[in-house]
Design a protein around this motif. Structure first.
Motif: not given
Length: 405
Positions: A50-54, A74-77, A89-90, A94-97
């Protein structure tokens, strides 16, 4: 004892790391990215989602080295967001990256997206992954379309036949993209996709795309289809290789670009192992001699490195005669630089390693009459590297020459 001060003391390092994520100093931000797992463990799966990923999703506008580290982390998250059930949710950050300008960041993002895709079930794929893939595939910038090509093979077999059809149509568009960079990426990704499709899909979709890309006007695109040629050949029967691949193989061996001929020479053993005995006898013998005698030294170097492996396939007397003739040209090459498969040695006019490798192809009398005089000359060669090479390689001649020599 009051638990609150102790609790605050335990959370203080986490607060520092969170602050470092926002710090102006790149080094501190990079350090915080490398310790995202620590932050996520302290926050718990719910707050991480809810907080860190956004927050991370909004932090894409950063230095390339920070973005690269983020894409890798993020690949190992998945374990920090609640396991495979919540791994989707990851996909957002990753799409933006995967659409940024820097190539290494995009490649790492694609690698991490592939890892996450493996964890997703069919419902998650259709609800989250496929929409992401479609957005990247039709993006305005070539960067997103380039990244999209590497995402089709992952999860393909989990999808319904209808969804698979849609993906192949989208990939077809990317293979015909007007931007060479996208077509290059499609040519590279086609080898992996070919291993996921059915035989019918291979014949109806993958092979026509392979032929199209193998005839592309850009040699940088054609270059990357050699890997696909090997991958497809490994999945077909020998008679199918004749029908679908032989014409393109012949064209590649004589391609006007030396880089394509170089790649063919470098992959020759893999290719011979894949296409079957008939094509070896009827075409690959001549093709191998062709690359051994190529005008470009780099092509001849790549071909010479394949000789020990190619010998396994070329067993008939006719084959040996052809290869021996080609080897003579290579062994006398004044500019040949031997690759890692032989000796990693540069010789001004002669190369001992080529002699030793090729002696296995030639009968004893020819060796005694033609090769041994050259070896004797090398004993007193002015180059210490040549004399050292002789000391390392000469034992390989003993089983071939016999006691009489």
């Amino acid at each position: 004892m009051n638990p609150e001060p102790e609790n605050e003391e335990q959370l203080y390092p986490i607060a520092v790391l969170i602050d470092e994520l926002k710090h102006d100093d790149t080094t501190l931000r990079l350090n915080a990215i490398r310790r995202l797992g620590t932050i996520a463990c302290a926050l718990g799966p719910q707050r991480t989602r809810d907080e860190l990923i956004p927050f991370l999703d909004e932090s894409i506008d950063d230095e390339d080295e920070v973005l690269l580290a983020l894409a890798e982390e993020l690949g190992n998250f998945s374990e920090y967001v609640g396991g495979p059930e919540q791994a989707h949710v990851l996909l957002g950050p990753l799409e933006n990256l995967a659409a940024v300008e820097e190539t290494v960041v995009r490649d790492k993002a694609v690698e991490s997206l592939t890892k996450i895709c493996v964890l997703l079930n069919e419902k998650q794929l259709e609800e989250f992954y496929i929409p992401l893939l479609k957005r990247l595939s039709v993006g305005d910038w070539f960067t997103s379309r380039t990244s999209a090509t590497g995402l089709y093979a992952a999860g393909y077999r989990k999808l319904s036949p209808g969804m698979q059809d849609d993906l192949r149509k989208l990939f077809h568009q990317l293979a015909h993209d007007e931007t060479p960079m996208v077509r290059r990426a499609a040519a590279k990704a086609l080898a992996k996709l070919s291993k996921e499709v059915t035989k019918e899909q291979m014949v109806s979709d993958v092979i026509p795309l392979f032929h199209k890309l193998a005839q592309d006007e850009q040699d940088s695109v054609r270059l990357l289809t050699v890997e696909c040629l090997v991958a497809v050949a490994e999945l077909l029967q020998p008679d199918e290789c004749k029908v679908y691949l032989l014409g393109t193989l012949r064209a590649m061996v004589s391609d006007k670009s030396w880089r394509i001929r170089y790649m063919i020479a470098q992959k020759f053993v893999e290719l011979a192992n894949a296409v079957g005995e008939d094509i070896i006898k009827e075409d690959l013998v001549t093709a191998f001699v062709h690359v051994l005698k190529d005008n470009e030294g780099e092509v001849r170097t790549a071909a010479s490195g394949q000789v020990p492996g190619v010998y396994f396939f070329f067993l008939s007397f006719l084959c040996l005669a052809y290869v021996r003739d080609g080897c003579t040209t290579v062994a006398r090459d004044s500019k040949l630089v031997i690759g890692k498969h032989t000796l990693m040695l540069y010789c001004s006019t002669r190369d001992l390693t080529v002699y030793v490798c090729f002696c296995k192809l030639i009968d004893q009398q020819v060796i005694l009459a033609s090769i041994m005089p050259c070896v004797k000359d090398l004993v007193t060669d002015t180059s210490q590297h040549v004399r050292a090479a002789l000391a390392m390689q000469i034992s390989g001649l003993a089983p071939i020459l016999g006691k009489e020599a």
